[in-house]
Design a protein around this motif. Structure first.
Motif, PDB file in Angstrom:
ATOM      1  N   ALA A 247       0.639  -1.109  -0.058  1.00 31.62           N
ATOM      2  CA  ALA A 247       0.027  -0.107  -0.071  1.00 31.62           C
ATOM      3  C   ALA A 247       0.789   1.212   0.066  1.00 31.62           C
ATOM      4  CB  ALA A 247      -0.843   0.025   1.154  1.00 31.62           C
ATOM      5  N   GLN A 248       1.879   1.342   0.865  1.00 34.50           N
ATOM      6  CA  GLN A 248       2.829   2.359   0.821  1.00 34.50           C
ATOM      7  C   GLN A 248       3.470   2.658  -0.731  1.00 34.50           C
ATOM      8  OE1 GLN A 248       6.452   1.698   2.945  1.00 34.50           O
ATOM      9  NE2 GLN A 248       6.090   3.641   4.123  1.00 34.50           N
ATOM     10  N   ARG A 249       3.933   1.609  -1.379  1.00 37.95           N
ATOM     11  CA  ARG A 249       4.254   1.650  -2.747  1.00 37.95           C
ATOM     12  C   ARG A 249       3.343   2.483  -3.601  1.00 37.95           C
ATOM     13  NH1 ARG A 249       6.441  -3.589  -1.531  1.00 37.95           N
ATOM     14  NH2 ARG A 249       8.521  -3.154  -0.839  1.00 37.95           N
ATOM     15  N   ALA A 250       1.807   1.896  -3.404  1.00 37.42           N
ATOM     16  CA  ALA A 250       0.893   2.165  -4.304  1.00 37.42           C
ATOM     17  C   ALA A 250       0.687   4.000  -4.188  1.00 37.42           C
ATOM     18  CB  ALA A 250      -0.354   1.363  -4.168  1.00 37.42           C
ATOM     19  N   LEU A 251       0.410   4.167  -2.988  1.00 39.14           N
ATOM     20  CA  LEU A 251       0.243   5.624  -2.669  1.00 39.14           C
ATOM     21  C   LEU A 251       1.558   6.527  -3.053  1.00 39.14           C
ATOM     22  CD1 LEU A 251      -0.927   4.740   1.091  1.00 39.14           C
ATOM     23  CD2 LEU A 251      -2.483   5.872  -0.785  1.00 39.14           C
ATOM     24  N   ALA A 252       2.580   5.902  -2.805  1.00 33.77           N
ATOM     25  CA  ALA A 252       3.793   6.809  -3.276  1.00 33.77           C
ATOM     26  C   ALA A 252       3.655   7.016  -4.708  1.00 33.77           C
ATOM     27  CB  ALA A 252       4.925   6.264  -3.030  1.00 33.77           C
ATOM     28  N   ALA A 253       3.444   5.869  -5.630  1.00 32.78           N
ATOM     29  CA  ALA A 253       3.118   6.031  -6.947  1.00 32.78           C
ATOM     30  C   ALA A 253       2.092   7.212  -7.384  1.00 32.78           C
ATOM     31  CB  ALA A 253       2.709   4.823  -7.585  1.00 32.78           C
ATOM     32  N   GLY A 254       1.215   7.537  -6.682  1.00 28.41           N
ATOM     33  CA  GLY A 254       0.141   8.603  -6.952  1.00 28.41           C
ATOM     34  C   GLY A 254       0.423   9.936  -6.174  1.00 28.41           C
ATOM     35  N   GLY A 255       1.427   9.840  -5.637  1.00 30.03           N
ATOM     36  CA  GLY A 255       1.913  11.093  -5.044  1.00 30.03           C
ATOM     37  C   GLY A 255       1.474  11.323  -3.454  1.00 30.03           C
ATOM     38  N   LEU A 256       1.311  10.297  -2.844  1.00 31.62           N
ATOM     39  CA  LEU A 256       0.852  10.414  -1.386  1.00 31.62           C
ATOM     40  C   LEU A 256       1.862   9.655  -0.602  1.00 31.62           C
ATOM     41  CD1 LEU A 256      -2.874   9.641  -2.097  1.00 31.62           C
ATOM     42  CD2 LEU A 256      -1.819  11.897  -1.414  1.00 31.62           C
ATOM     43  N   GLU A 257       2.143  10.260   0.619  1.00 30.60           N
ATOM     44  CA  GLU A 257       3.081   9.528   1.433  1.00 30.60           C
ATOM     45  C   GLU A 257       2.129   8.903   2.602  1.00 30.60           C
ATOM     46  OE1 GLU A 257       7.049  10.792   4.386  1.00 30.60           O
ATOM     47  OE2 GLU A 257       5.677  12.223   3.375  1.00 30.60           O
ATOM     48  N   LEU A 258       2.527   7.897   2.907  1.00 29.15           N
ATOM     49  CA  LEU A 258       1.978   7.014   4.089  1.00 29.15           C
ATOM     50  C   LEU A 258       2.590   7.499   5.276  1.00 29.15           C
ATOM     51  CD1 LEU A 258      -0.036   4.835   5.145  1.00 29.15           C
ATOM     52  CD2 LEU A 258       1.916   3.406   5.143  1.00 29.15           C
ATOM     53  N   VAL A 259       1.818   8.214   6.111  1.00 27.86           N
ATOM     54  CA  VAL A 259       2.350   8.933   7.428  1.00 27.86           C
ATOM     55  C   VAL A 259       1.903   8.133   8.726  1.00 27.86           C
ATOM     56  CG1 VAL A 259       2.655  11.048   6.429  1.00 27.86           C
ATOM     57  CG2 VAL A 259       0.430  10.806   7.789  1.00 27.86           C
ATOM     58  N   ASP A 260       0.875   7.505   8.788  1.00 28.47           N
ATOM     59  CA  ASP A 260       0.125   6.608   9.780  1.00 28.47           C
ATOM     60  C   ASP A 260      -0.417   5.503   9.372  1.00 28.47           C
ATOM     61  OD1 ASP A 260       0.007   5.959  12.697  1.00 28.47           O
ATOM     62  OD2 ASP A 260      -1.582   7.675  12.876  1.00 28.47           O
ATOM     63  N   VAL A 261      -0.483   4.477  10.447  1.00 27.63           N
ATOM     64  CA  VAL A 261      -1.410   3.162  10.047  1.00 27.63           C
ATOM     65  C   VAL A 261      -2.121   2.653  11.339  1.00 27.63           C
ATOM     66  CG1 VAL A 261       0.435   1.889  10.325  1.00 27.63           C
ATOM     67  CG2 VAL A 261      -1.516   1.205   9.119  1.00 27.63           C
ATOM     68  N   GLU A 262      -3.131   2.494  11.301  1.00 26.22           N
ATOM     69  CA  GLU A 262      -4.115   1.979  12.401  1.00 26.22           C
ATOM     70  C   GLU A 262      -4.488   0.563  12.352  1.00 26.22           C
ATOM     71  OE1 GLU A 262      -7.047   4.533  14.133  1.00 26.22           O
ATOM     72  OE2 GLU A 262      -6.380   5.822  12.986  1.00 26.22           O
ATOM     73  N   LEU A 263      -4.444  -0.370  13.044  1.00 24.25           N
ATOM     74  CA  LEU A 263      -5.142  -1.851  12.850  1.00 24.25           C
ATOM     75  C   LEU A 263      -6.524  -1.513  13.419  1.00 24.25           C
ATOM     76  CD1 LEU A 263      -2.134  -4.000  13.921  1.00 24.25           C
ATOM     77  CD2 LEU A 263      -2.636  -3.264  11.745  1.00 24.25           C
ATOM     78  N   VAL A 264      -7.480  -1.996  12.205  1.00 20.05           N
ATOM     79  CA  VAL A 264      -8.812  -2.068  12.928  1.00 20.05           C
ATOM     80  C   VAL A 264      -9.333  -3.566  12.652  1.00 20.05           C
ATOM     81  CG1 VAL A 264      -9.128   0.379  12.517  1.00 20.05           C
ATOM     82  CG2 VAL A 264      -9.515  -1.133  10.693  1.00 20.05           C
ATOM     83  N   PRO A 265     -10.318  -3.871  13.585  1.00 18.28           N
ATOM     84  CA  PRO A 265     -11.059  -5.185  13.423  1.00 18.28           C
ATOM     85  C   PRO A 265     -11.719  -5.333  12.301  1.00 18.28           C
ATOM     86  CG  PRO A 265     -12.054  -3.921  15.351  1.00 18.28           C
ATOM     87  CD  PRO A 265     -10.987  -3.149  14.711  1.00 18.28           C
ATOM     88  N   THR A 266     -12.497  -4.490  11.654  1.00 13.04           N
ATOM     89  CA  THR A 266     -13.338  -4.635  10.448  1.00 13.04           C
ATOM     90  C   THR A 266     -13.083  -5.504   9.473  1.00 13.04           C
ATOM     91  OG1 THR A 266     -12.665  -2.637   9.282  1.00 13.04           O
ATOM     92  CG2 THR A 266     -14.186  -2.466  10.982  1.00 13.04           C
ATOM     93  N   HIS A 267     -13.938  -6.463   9.125  1.00 15.88           N
ATOM     94  CA  HIS A 267     -13.868  -7.124   7.921  1.00 15.88           C
ATOM     95  C   HIS A 267     -12.465  -8.229   8.357  1.00 15.88           C
ATOM     96  CE1 HIS A 267     -16.584  -5.135   5.262  1.00 15.88           C
ATOM     97  NE2 HIS A 267     -15.936  -4.044   5.691  1.00 15.88           N
ATOM     98  N   GLY A 268     -12.431  -8.842   9.490  1.00 14.08           N
ATOM     99  CA  GLY A 268     -11.831  -9.772   9.831  1.00 14.08           C
ATOM    100  C   GLY A 268     -10.175  -9.250  10.032  1.00 14.08           C
ATOM    101  N   GLY A 269      -9.978  -7.924   9.845  1.00  8.23           N
ATOM    102  CA  GLY A 269      -8.926  -7.129  10.070  1.00  8.23           C
ATOM    103  C   GLY A 269      -8.295  -6.425   9.208  1.00  8.23           C
ATOM    104  N   SER A 270      -8.335  -5.185   9.303  1.00  2.00           N
ATOM    105  CA  SER A 270      -8.016  -4.230   8.335  1.00  2.00           C
ATOM    106  C   SER A 270      -7.081  -3.008   8.588  1.00  2.00           C
ATOM    107  CB  SER A 270      -9.304  -3.345   7.909  1.00  2.00           C
ATOM    108  OG  SER A 270     -10.369  -4.310   7.296  1.00  2.00           O
ATOM    109  N   ILE A 271      -6.484  -2.530   7.698  1.00  2.00           N
ATOM    110  CA  ILE A 271      -5.589  -1.421   8.105  1.00  2.00           C
ATOM    111  C   ILE A 271      -6.104  -0.029   7.567  1.00  2.00           C
ATOM    112  CG2 ILE A 271      -3.396  -2.399   8.100  1.00  2.00           C
ATOM    113  CD1 ILE A 271      -3.155  -2.318   5.087  1.00  2.00           C
TER     114      ILE A 271
END
Length: 432
Positions: A247-271
């Motif tokens: 995901a970090q690579r995909a975002l960077a390819a579109g001009g966006l920098e990943l600055v934070d991530v949270e682990l959330v329980p939805t859909h069996g485990g999401s980010i």
């Protein structure tokens, strides 16, 4: 078990007829795609059949997950255009009370975190029936939904949620930004996996957001999908499956920098990915490195880390079929609860037909009187369970376990039990 690539070390190349319309990675372009899991062929998971369609041919498409050896993006070949699924859509987010509550909590926390107020502007991409933006409207914050499905977009507008019927891309984003202004927050929940043009979509997100704004994306985490054998979440609507690294690579390819991530329980485990335009000056939080380290420890930053997944999926299939066959032999009745997309992957891969699962029920009236794709299992109103009093209820949207266990507590009144098929088969007594 070894992982085979399109051009393996043995010199054997898979026939092009099994590779769909592309043999290269949709993110980085590499032609080094390795097999992770082959679920055979199945019909699109949200194309529920009417009774009149039961005697008509039903198209099926390969469901074969691969991972790129270069950027490690897990992906399906783009066999079905989004327009074929999302122009009229069978999924309405608001039928899940827990999901609506999850959205309310997100709006509340994002408003506090980002300091949103009446002068702010929030855009949600794939806004469905207004399940999330209704809370933004209630908070007095200007907002706009971008939803490609006409029927669910109509439901959002009926709730008073401003919604345009569009698929997101750079051109669409430019038009919306010119008309409405740049967004302080762009939300994209459970859509980043649904688009085959991941680069165009990401550029669209960047175009929508202000230079000092935020993008929030929720998407299922490939780490939990692998670790908890959540193979039923692999279906044609999902074109790719993300680790934080990919995901970090995909975002960077579109001009966006990943600055934070949270682990959330939805859909069996999401980010939940928090990204900003490059140059915003935001520091990257330690959480990003922590989740990347967990993925690396699980082997998902190497192709070989995916090698055992097929064996785990086969075991899960045998468990479910063994239970259903034994129940049938004993004269026990088994019906389903829910008709989600994930359920249709499970039913088709396991070969479950009406002889093993007489019917399933769903809260969504759109699906009543229709049949599950491929397996042709009738879909009835939820009230049918209380009438028939089955011995077992197979819960197909297992990710809503807490919510549905409470809703179905009445099944215990006649000694019925709930069955959860993923991550391992579990039979649960309720209401006693």
């Amino acid at each position: 078990m070894s992982i085979t690539s399109l051009s393996s070390s043995t010199g054997v190349t898979e026939p092009l007829s099994r590779l769909g319309s592309s043999t290269s990675c949709r993110l980085c372009g590499a032609r080094e795609l390795h097999s992770v899991l082959d679920l055979g062929a199945s019909p699109p998971c949200e194309l529920f059949l009417t009774e009149a369609q039961l005697d008509e041919p039903e198209p099926t498409f390969p469901l074969h997950l691969r991972v790129c050896g270069q950027c490690l993006l897990a992906q399906l070949p783009p066999l079905i255009k989004p327009e074929e699924t999302f122009t009229e859509y069978a999924y309405f987010s608001s039928f899940s009370t827990s999901w609506v509550e999850h959205a309310r909590r997100f709006v509340e926390s994002a408003t506090a975190r980002l300091g949103l107020d009446a002068g702010s502007f929030v855009v949600e991409v794939a806004s469905n029936d207004g399940y999330l933006l209704q809370h933004v409207v209630a908070a007095g914050i200007r907002c706009l939904g971008i939803e490609p499905s006409v029927n669910v977009g109509d439901a959002a507008r009926e709730k008073g949620v401003p919604t345009v019927t569009e698929f997101l891309g750079p051109d669409t984003a430019s038009r919306i930004r010119a008309q409405h202004g740049a967004a302080d927050l762009v939300v994209a929940n459970n859509v980043y996996a649904h688009i085959p043009d991941v680069l165009g979509f990401t550029h669209g997100l960047r175009e929508l957001v202000a230079d000092d704004g935020w993008v929030s994306i929720e998407v299922q985490h490939l780490l939990t999908l692998i670790q908890q054998t959540q193979y039923d979440t692999i279906y044609h609507e999902h074109f790719q499956y993300y680790t934080v690294a990919s995901a970090q690579r995909a975002l960077a390819a579109g001009g966006l920098e990943l600055v934070d991530v949270e682990l959330v329980p939805t859909h069996g485990g999401s980010i939940r990915l928090w990204a900003r335009p490059f140059g915003s000056g935001s520091a990257v939080t330690p959480a990003v490195a922590e989740v990347l380290a967990a993925e690396s420890a699980a082997g998902l930053h190497e192709v070989d880390g995916y090698a055992r997944f097929t064996q785990d999926v086969q075991r899960s299939r045998w468990e479910l079929l063994g239970f259903l066959v034994d129940a049938a032999k004993q004269g026990k009745t088994v019906v389903g609860y829910g008709a989600p997309g994930k359920g249709n992957t499970l039913l088709n891969y396991c070969g479950v037909r009406p002889d093993l699962l007489g019917y399933t029920v769903d809260r969504n009236p759109y699906k009543h009187g229709r049949y599950t794709p491929g397996t042709r299992i009738p879909i009835l109103p939820v009230e049918r369970i209380a009438v028939d009093k089955p011995d077992y209820v197979l819960v197909l949207p297992w990710n809503l376990r807490e919510e549905l266990t409470a809703q179905l507590s009445y099944v215990g009144e006649w000694g019925g039990r709930l069955v959860f098929p993923v991550p391992t088969l579990e039979i649960v007594e309720v209401g006693r």
